[in-house]
Design a protein around this motif. Structure first.
Motif, PDB file in Angstrom:
ATOM      1  N   PHE A   1       0.986  -1.235   0.027  1.00  0.00           N
ATOM      2  CA  PHE A   1      -0.059   0.049   0.047  1.00  0.00           C
ATOM      3  C   PHE A   1       0.750   1.050   0.107  1.00  0.00           C
ATOM      4  CE2 PHE A   1      -2.877   3.345   1.538  1.00  0.00           C
ATOM      5  CZ  PHE A   1      -3.939   3.084   1.035  1.00  0.00           C
ATOM      6  N   ASP A   2       0.490   2.245  -0.836  1.00  0.00           N
ATOM      7  CA  ASP A   2       1.394   3.494  -0.851  1.00  0.00           C
ATOM      8  C   ASP A   2       0.830   4.499   0.095  1.00  0.00           C
ATOM      9  OD1 ASP A   2       2.932   5.395  -1.837  1.00  0.00           O
ATOM     10  OD2 ASP A   2       1.999   5.726  -3.900  1.00  0.00           O
ATOM     11  N   LEU A   3       1.588   4.592   1.241  1.00  0.00           N
ATOM     12  CA  LEU A   3       1.403   5.619   2.057  1.00  0.00           C
ATOM     13  C   LEU A   3       1.802   7.070   1.511  1.00  0.00           C
ATOM     14  CD1 LEU A   3       1.987   4.244   5.883  1.00  0.00           C
ATOM     15  CD2 LEU A   3      -0.089   4.764   4.627  1.00  0.00           C
ATOM     16  N   THR A   4       2.348   7.046   0.677  1.00  0.00           N
ATOM     17  CA  THR A   4       3.133   8.752   0.193  1.00  0.00           C
ATOM     18  C   THR A   4       1.847   9.632  -0.216  1.00  0.00           C
ATOM     19  OG1 THR A   4       3.449   7.892  -1.975  1.00  0.00           O
ATOM     20  CG2 THR A   4       5.266   7.710  -0.623  1.00  0.00           C
ATOM     21  N   LYS A   5       0.921   9.019  -0.454  1.00  0.00           N
ATOM     22  CA  LYS A   5      -0.612   9.804  -0.921  1.00  0.00           C
ATOM     23  C   LYS A   5      -1.032  10.374   0.489  1.00  0.00           C
ATOM     24  CE  LYS A   5      -1.360   6.890  -4.893  1.00  0.00           C
ATOM     25  NZ  LYS A   5      -2.304   5.602  -5.567  1.00  0.00           N
ATOM     26  N   TYR A   6      -0.766   9.822   1.748  1.00  0.00           N
ATOM     27  CA  TYR A   6      -1.109  10.447   2.803  1.00  0.00           C
ATOM     28  C   TYR A   6       0.059  10.934   3.674  1.00  0.00           C
ATOM     29  CZ  TYR A   6      -4.871   7.148   0.980  1.00  0.00           C
ATOM     30  OH  TYR A   6      -5.877   6.490   0.440  1.00  0.00           O
ATOM     31  N   PRO A   7       0.208  12.147   3.402  1.00  0.00           N
ATOM     32  CA  PRO A   7       1.746  12.537   4.010  1.00  0.00           C
ATOM     33  C   PRO A   7       1.737  12.763   5.572  1.00  0.00           C
ATOM     34  CG  PRO A   7       0.318  14.385   3.087  1.00  0.00           C
ATOM     35  CD  PRO A   7      -0.430  13.051   2.579  1.00  0.00           C
ATOM     36  N   ARG A   8       0.755  12.769   6.141  1.00  0.00           N
ATOM     37  CA  ARG A   8       0.651  12.901   7.954  1.00  0.00           C
ATOM     38  C   ARG A   8       0.960  11.026   8.116  1.00  0.00           C
ATOM     39  NH1 ARG A   8      -3.066  17.125   7.235  1.00  0.00           N
ATOM     40  NH2 ARG A   8      -5.004  15.618   7.680  1.00  0.00           N
ATOM     41  N   LEU A   9       0.139  10.352   7.660  1.00  0.00           N
ATOM     42  CA  LEU A   9       0.284   9.149   8.049  1.00  0.00           C
ATOM     43  C   LEU A   9       1.494   8.326   7.680  1.00  0.00           C
ATOM     44  CD1 LEU A   9      -1.399   6.924   9.288  1.00  0.00           C
ATOM     45  CD2 LEU A   9      -2.401   6.197   7.217  1.00  0.00           C
ATOM     46  N   ASN A  10       2.236   8.957   6.525  1.00  0.00           N
ATOM     47  CA  ASN A  10       3.475   8.615   6.148  1.00  0.00           C
ATOM     48  C   ASN A  10       4.565   8.851   6.886  1.00  0.00           C
ATOM     49  OD1 ASN A  10       5.095   7.175   4.390  1.00  0.00           O
ATOM     50  ND2 ASN A  10       6.052   9.034   3.484  1.00  0.00           N
ATOM     51  N   ALA A  11       4.613  10.578   7.456  1.00  0.00           N
ATOM     52  CA  ALA A  11       5.346  10.773   8.479  1.00  0.00           C
ATOM     53  C   ALA A  11       5.264  10.143   9.865  1.00  0.00           C
ATOM     54  CB  ALA A  11       5.296  12.164   8.685  1.00  0.00           C
ATOM     55  N   TYR A  12       4.062   9.669  10.067  1.00  0.00           N
ATOM     56  CA  TYR A  12       3.888   9.043  11.454  1.00  0.00           C
ATOM     57  C   TYR A  12       4.515   7.726  11.467  1.00  0.00           C
ATOM     58  CZ  TYR A  12       0.861   5.915  14.486  1.00  0.00           C
ATOM     59  OH  TYR A  12       0.836   5.043  15.581  1.00  0.00           O
ATOM     60  N   TYR A  13       4.488   6.850  10.076  1.00  0.00           N
ATOM     61  CA  TYR A  13       4.946   5.532   9.940  1.00  0.00           C
ATOM     62  C   TYR A  13       6.317   5.651  10.139  1.00  0.00           C
ATOM     63  CZ  TYR A  13       6.466   1.409   7.571  1.00  0.00           C
ATOM     64  OH  TYR A  13       6.925   0.141   7.043  1.00  0.00           O
ATOM     65  N   GLN A  14       7.095   6.732   9.549  1.00  0.00           N
ATOM     66  CA  GLN A  14       8.578   6.795   9.811  1.00  0.00           C
ATOM     67  C   GLN A  14       8.830   7.176  11.161  1.00  0.00           C
ATOM     68  OE1 GLN A  14      10.132   6.533   6.802  1.00  0.00           O
ATOM     69  NE2 GLN A  14       8.776   7.201   5.418  1.00  0.00           N
ATOM     70  N   ARG A  15       8.336   8.001  11.939  1.00  0.00           N
ATOM     71  CA  ARG A  15       8.483   8.279  13.299  1.00  0.00           C
ATOM     72  C   ARG A  15       8.276   6.914  14.086  1.00  0.00           C
ATOM     73  NH1 ARG A  15       5.762  13.107  12.448  1.00  0.00           N
ATOM     74  NH2 ARG A  15       3.590  12.105  13.134  1.00  0.00           N
ATOM     75  N   MET A  16       7.338   6.118  13.976  1.00  0.00           N
ATOM     76  CA  MET A  16       7.243   4.672  14.578  1.00  0.00           C
ATOM     77  C   MET A  16       8.533   3.893  14.227  1.00  0.00           C
ATOM     78  SD  MET A  16       4.627   4.841  16.788  1.00  0.00           S
ATOM     79  CE  MET A  16       4.564   3.419  17.073  1.00  0.00           C
ATOM     80  N   VAL A  17       8.897   3.698  12.993  1.00  0.00           N
ATOM     81  CA  VAL A  17       9.665   2.694  12.596  1.00  0.00           C
ATOM     82  C   VAL A  17      11.056   3.152  13.210  1.00  0.00           C
ATOM     83  CG1 VAL A  17      11.194   2.095  10.735  1.00  0.00           C
ATOM     84  CG2 VAL A  17       8.705   2.097  10.239  1.00  0.00           C
ATOM     85  N   ALA A  18      11.328   4.392  13.747  1.00  0.00           N
ATOM     86  CA  ALA A  18      12.656   4.826  14.179  1.00  0.00           C
ATOM     87  C   ALA A  18      12.648   4.288  15.578  1.00  0.00           C
ATOM     88  CB  ALA A  18      12.720   6.065  13.774  1.00  0.00           C
ATOM     89  N   ARG A  19      11.375   3.991  16.334  1.00  0.00           N
ATOM     90  CA  ARG A  19      11.680   3.969  17.760  1.00  0.00           C
ATOM     91  C   ARG A  19      12.016   2.423  17.961  1.00  0.00           C
ATOM     92  NH1 ARG A  19       8.433   7.320  20.613  1.00  0.00           N
ATOM     93  NH2 ARG A  19       8.223   5.700  22.462  1.00  0.00           N
ATOM     94  N   PRO A  20      12.967   2.514  19.219  1.00  0.00           N
ATOM     95  CA  PRO A  20      13.590   1.244  19.519  1.00  0.00           C
ATOM     96  C   PRO A  20      12.572   0.142  19.901  1.00  0.00           C
ATOM     97  CG  PRO A  20      14.511   3.073  20.765  1.00  0.00           C
ATOM     98  CD  PRO A  20      13.417   3.619  19.815  1.00  0.00           C
ATOM     99  N   GLY A  21      11.409   0.512  20.468  1.00  0.00           N
ATOM    100  CA  GLY A  21      10.391  -0.547  20.442  1.00  0.00           C
ATOM    101  C   GLY A  21       9.805  -1.088  19.311  1.00  0.00           C
ATOM    102  N   VAL A  22       9.714  -0.462  18.359  1.00  0.00           N
ATOM    103  CA  VAL A  22       9.283  -0.894  17.140  1.00  0.00           C
ATOM    104  C   VAL A  22      10.290  -2.022  16.618  1.00  0.00           C
ATOM    105  CG1 VAL A  22       8.684  -0.484  14.886  1.00  0.00           C
ATOM    106  CG2 VAL A  22       7.840   0.806  16.750  1.00  0.00           C
ATOM    107  N   GLN A  23      11.569  -1.374  16.628  1.00  0.00           N
ATOM    108  CA  GLN A  23      12.838  -2.006  16.013  1.00  0.00           C
ATOM    109  C   GLN A  23      12.859  -3.371  16.509  1.00  0.00           C
ATOM    110  OE1 GLN A  23      16.306   0.223  15.520  1.00  0.00           O
ATOM    111  NE2 GLN A  23      15.287   1.666  14.618  1.00  0.00           N
ATOM    112  N   ASN A  24      13.047  -3.482  18.029  1.00  0.00           N
ATOM    113  CA  ASN A  24      13.189  -4.669  18.783  1.00  0.00           C
ATOM    114  C   ASN A  24      11.931  -5.645  18.770  1.00  0.00           C
ATOM    115  OD1 ASN A  24      15.622  -3.763  19.640  1.00  0.00           O
ATOM    116  ND2 ASN A  24      14.541  -2.586  21.335  1.00  0.00           N
ATOM    117  N   SER A  25      10.685  -5.151  18.045  1.00  0.00           N
ATOM    118  CA  SER A  25       9.700  -6.036  18.045  1.00  0.00           C
ATOM    119  C   SER A  25       9.372  -6.356  16.608  1.00  0.00           C
ATOM    120  CB  SER A  25       8.572  -5.588  18.702  1.00  0.00           C
ATOM    121  OG  SER A  25       8.118  -4.309  18.105  1.00  0.00           O
TER     122      SER A  25
END
Length: 302
Positions: free
Chosen positions: A261-285
């Protein structure tokens, strides 16, 4: 690009080592059974229809993509193989509901004994697992003599019953209410994504009903647009810090991105995805097999 959607590739990091099925920490099946609706759903061929079967398929997605066995994955995060650990989580790689439980424990910085079950080997259907959850699904959390097996029930239990210096419910009453609403509301995303994916995977290309697919796709776009609007005034779903709402929602949107699914059409959601991916909790799980398998992209170009 891991997502095939314009979202950033998942950074390289260590995967979690898991203890073998059946050893210690498996819980006393005489413990209290606690449930919260939303994740335990019937499979194909039983009441519940395509939507229910699709959600079952989301849970077992890993088995269709790769060997999701636990061998050879190094320890990271707050997971442990220590049999003395009183908290034990049964989960499976690629299951968004199971990811909720792991993500919650990682964000709360709570140590837990990790038991990764292989969907490919049907380990979630063994007698031992069925004694803990008669639905034969994950996640399952065993806390001494208490057994929980629904992802939303588990993350609420972790938040309210386990000691941690980290809170995933805002102190502000209105934000706390929003977090609880969004936490439950995230199941709507699972439903619309699941129906489209199930239909595309289970229908031969020359048998696709374009009108039906268009209706289901429009429902998916509408749902994603709603979550885009929820991020118009804050970085996370209930304010400026991660809450149970994000723990509930992120695994499903990450699963959706993985499917193309292409999140780039949803800029706020895409930026949110990037923030979450960077979190240690997300990376570790992060689902271990997602690091080595790109997976099918049924939503790409939809």
């Amino acid at each position: 690009d891991e997502a095939g959607s314009g979202a950033s590739a998942v950074p390289a990091y260590a995967r979690t080592q898991h203890c073998a099925l059946g050893g210690g920490g498996g819980g006393d099946d005489g413990g209290t059974m606690m449930m919260a609706g939303g994740q335990g759903v019937p499979g194909k061929g039983v009441p519940g229809g395509p939507a229910a079967a699709a959600r079952q398929e989301q849970q077992e997605d890993s088995g269709s993509e790769s060997d999701d066995s636990e061998e050879g994955t190094p320890l990271t995060g707050h997971a442990t193989t220590d049999p003395a650990c009183p908290l034990c989580l049964y989960w499976g790689s690629g299951s968004p509901p199971a990811w909720r439980a792991r993500l919650c424990l990682e964000e709360k910085q709570v140590a837990y004994r990790s038991v990764m079950l292989s969907f490919e080997k049907q380990q979630h259907k063994t007698a031992q697992v069925l004694s803990l959850n008669p639905r034969g699904m994950v996640p399952i959390l065993v806390d001494r003599d208490t057994v929980l097996y629904e992802s939303l029930g588990i993350i609420q239990y972790v938040e309210t019953e386990l000691e941690s210096s980290v809170s995933l419910l805002p102190a502000n009453r209105r934000q706390r209410a929003r977090a609880l609403v969004r936490m439950n509301e995230a199941n709507n995303v699972s439903a619309v994504v699941g129906e489209v994916v199930y239909y595309l995977r289970r229908t031969a290309p020359d048998q696709i009903n374009e009108d039906y697919l268009r209706v289901k796709s429009e429902a998916l776009y509408k749902e994603i647009a709603l979550w885009e609007s929820y991020l118009d005034a804050s970085d996370f779903l209930a304010g400026d810090s991660v809450s149970l709402a994000d723990v509930s929602f992120f695994p499903t949107i990450a699963y959706t991105v993985r499917l193309g699914f292409d999140l780039t059409k949803y800029p706020r959601l895409n930026a949110y995805y990037q923030r979450m991916v960077a979190r240690p909790g997300v990376q570790n799980s992060w689902p271990p097999h997602w690091l080595t398998s790109d997976g099918a992209k049924p939503l790409k170009g939809l």
